[in-house]
Enzyme design. Structure first.
Site, PDB file in Angstrom:
ATOM      1  N   GLU A 156      28.045  52.390  52.461  1.00 44.31           N
ATOM      2  CA  GLU A 156      28.277  53.013  51.153  1.00 44.31           C
ATOM      3  C   GLU A 156      27.225  52.668  50.103  1.00 44.31           C
ATOM      4  OE1 GLU A 156      32.419  53.251  49.897  1.00 44.31           O
ATOM      5  OE2 GLU A 156      32.997  52.157  51.696  1.00 44.31           O
ATOM      6  N   SER A 243      45.541  44.263  45.981  1.00 45.88           N
ATOM      7  CA  SER A 243      45.715  44.860  47.315  1.00 45.88           C
ATOM      8  C   SER A 243      44.815  44.189  48.344  1.00 45.88           C
ATOM      9  CB  SER A 243      45.439  46.365  47.270  1.00 45.88           C
ATOM     10  OG  SER A 243      44.152  46.613  46.738  1.00 45.88           O
ATOM     11  N   TYR A 245      42.140  40.403  48.653  1.00 43.42           N
ATOM     12  CA  TYR A 245      41.862  39.140  47.966  1.00 43.42           C
ATOM     13  C   TYR A 245      40.364  38.832  47.895  1.00 43.42           C
ATOM     14  CZ  TYR A 245      46.819  38.468  47.702  1.00 43.42           C
ATOM     15  OH  TYR A 245      48.155  38.635  47.398  1.00 43.42           O
ATOM     16  N   HIS A 248      38.082  41.971  42.098  1.00 45.13           N
ATOM     17  CA  HIS A 248      37.579  43.285  41.739  1.00 45.13           C
ATOM     18  C   HIS A 248      38.310  43.767  40.495  1.00 45.13           C
ATOM     19  CE1 HIS A 248      41.032  43.887  44.407  1.00 45.13           C
ATOM     20  NE2 HIS A 248      41.217  45.053  43.821  1.00 45.13           N
ATOM     21  N   HIS A 250      39.275  47.215  38.028  1.00 45.75           N
ATOM     22  CA  HIS A 250      39.462  48.661  38.026  1.00 45.75           C
ATOM     23  C   HIS A 250      39.001  49.259  36.700  1.00 45.75           C
ATOM     24  CE1 HIS A 250      42.307  48.446  41.565  1.00 45.75           C
ATOM     25  NE2 HIS A 250      42.346  47.207  41.127  1.00 45.75           N
TER      26      HIS A 250
END
Length: 308
Positions: A156, A243, A245, A248, A250
């Site tokens: 990615e 969701s 560990y 991060h 959002h």
């Protein structure tokens, strides 16, 4: 009420890897996951999870073709948002209305669309292991290798919107796989830190303030430059429990009611920074309330400890 008819399904790999993209091994290589997924040859074993609110369903299936006899797969079907540029065509061309209810000035119809206006985003995990099945059943993540692949640009790399390469205070900013990158009203990006020692909100101390400030400031600057959405129009937050560990953050459009943005799970980054500026050990000491599904093992641990 607008309800779609028979969908046109464009299968996508886990985290939207495209068939043939960059000629990489996953797209064109050997093995059951290469090439176009044989959707017509899958039998549904179980619905792992569904959400009427998010218009999403998670399926456990098995591929019964000669090349993948009995191989498990996870198929995620998600209704895509409306696109403004297609509305005129949607209403005027090749559509069929079926009356469901009429009462005075109010009426409800089913609107059946042609396939080209009726796409369903489809994410495929194939072949899928038992851990994948449990992940989507319980919304847990057992491996974060895919995160490391992004940070190391093994996967990615072309989707990275911005990067600060500093190993301690840097991060990469990448579109979340739930966003189609077309409608900025539904903007959703994830900032993932390069540092691998921070698992969640609980690990944060004042030592991490430079990282958090970088994510807040540079992430907003990158988004306004690329998408024209200013910081005042963004919701920037962390999940607890997350969701997966690896720390991060959002970034979502403020007007977009995303899953997980509610108060029992989302913690605004600005609040996190403020708390740590006041008390370096704030998140080691404070009580954090969060929701758990009935099937999650963590809930069982709390019940066994008499905490629920």
């Amino acid at each position: 009420m607008l309800s779609p008819g028979v969908p046109q399904i464009g299968a996508k790999r886990k985290r939207e890897a495209k068939d043939g993209e960059n000629g990489d091994a996953e797209s064109q290589g050997e093995g059951p996951g290469a090439g176009t997924f044989p959707l017509a040859e899958i039998s549904v074993r179980k619905v792992l999870r569904e959400s009427a609110r998010d218009k999403t369903i998670f399926l456990h299936g098995q591929v019964n073709s000669a090349s993948g006899d009995g191989t498990d797969a996870v198929v995620i079907l998600e209704k895509t948002p409306f696109q403004e540029e297609n509305i005129a065509e949607l209403l005027k061309k090749h559509t069929k209305l079926q009356l469901q209810m009429s009462n005075d000035i109010y009426s409800t119809y089913h609107l059946y669309l042609p396939p080209e206006l009726n796409e369903i985003k489809t994410t495929v995990v194939y072949p899928a292991t038992e851990k994948h099945l449990q992940k989507y059943l319980r919304q847990e993540l057992f491996s974060i290798q895919w995160v490391y692949n992004i940070l190391e640009k093994k996967a990615e790399a072309d989707r990275i919107i911005y990067e600060n390469p500093d190993p301690a205070h840097g991060f990469v900013l990448i579109p979340d796989f739930k966003w189609n990158q077309k409608q900025v009203d539904h903007l959703y990006l994830i900032a993932t830190c390069h540092c691998r020692g921070i698992k969640s909100l609980r690990d944060l101390t004042a030592e991490h303030l430079p990282l958090l400030r970088n994510i807040s400031r540079e992430g907003k600057e990158a988004i306004v430059k690329r998408f024209g959405i200013g910081g005042a129009q963004l919701r920037v937050y962390l999940h607890y429990q997350p969701s997966y560990y690896h720390l991060h953050v959002h970034f979502t459009a403020l007007g977009y009611d995303t899953p997980g943005c509610t108060v029992e799970r989302a913690h605004l980054l600005s609040d996190v920074i403020d708390h740590l500026e006041r008390d370096s050990q704030y998140y080691q000491k404070c009580t954090l309330t969060f929701a758990l599904r009935a099937v999650e093992p963590l809930l069982k641990k709390f019940q066994e400890a008499g905490r629920v």
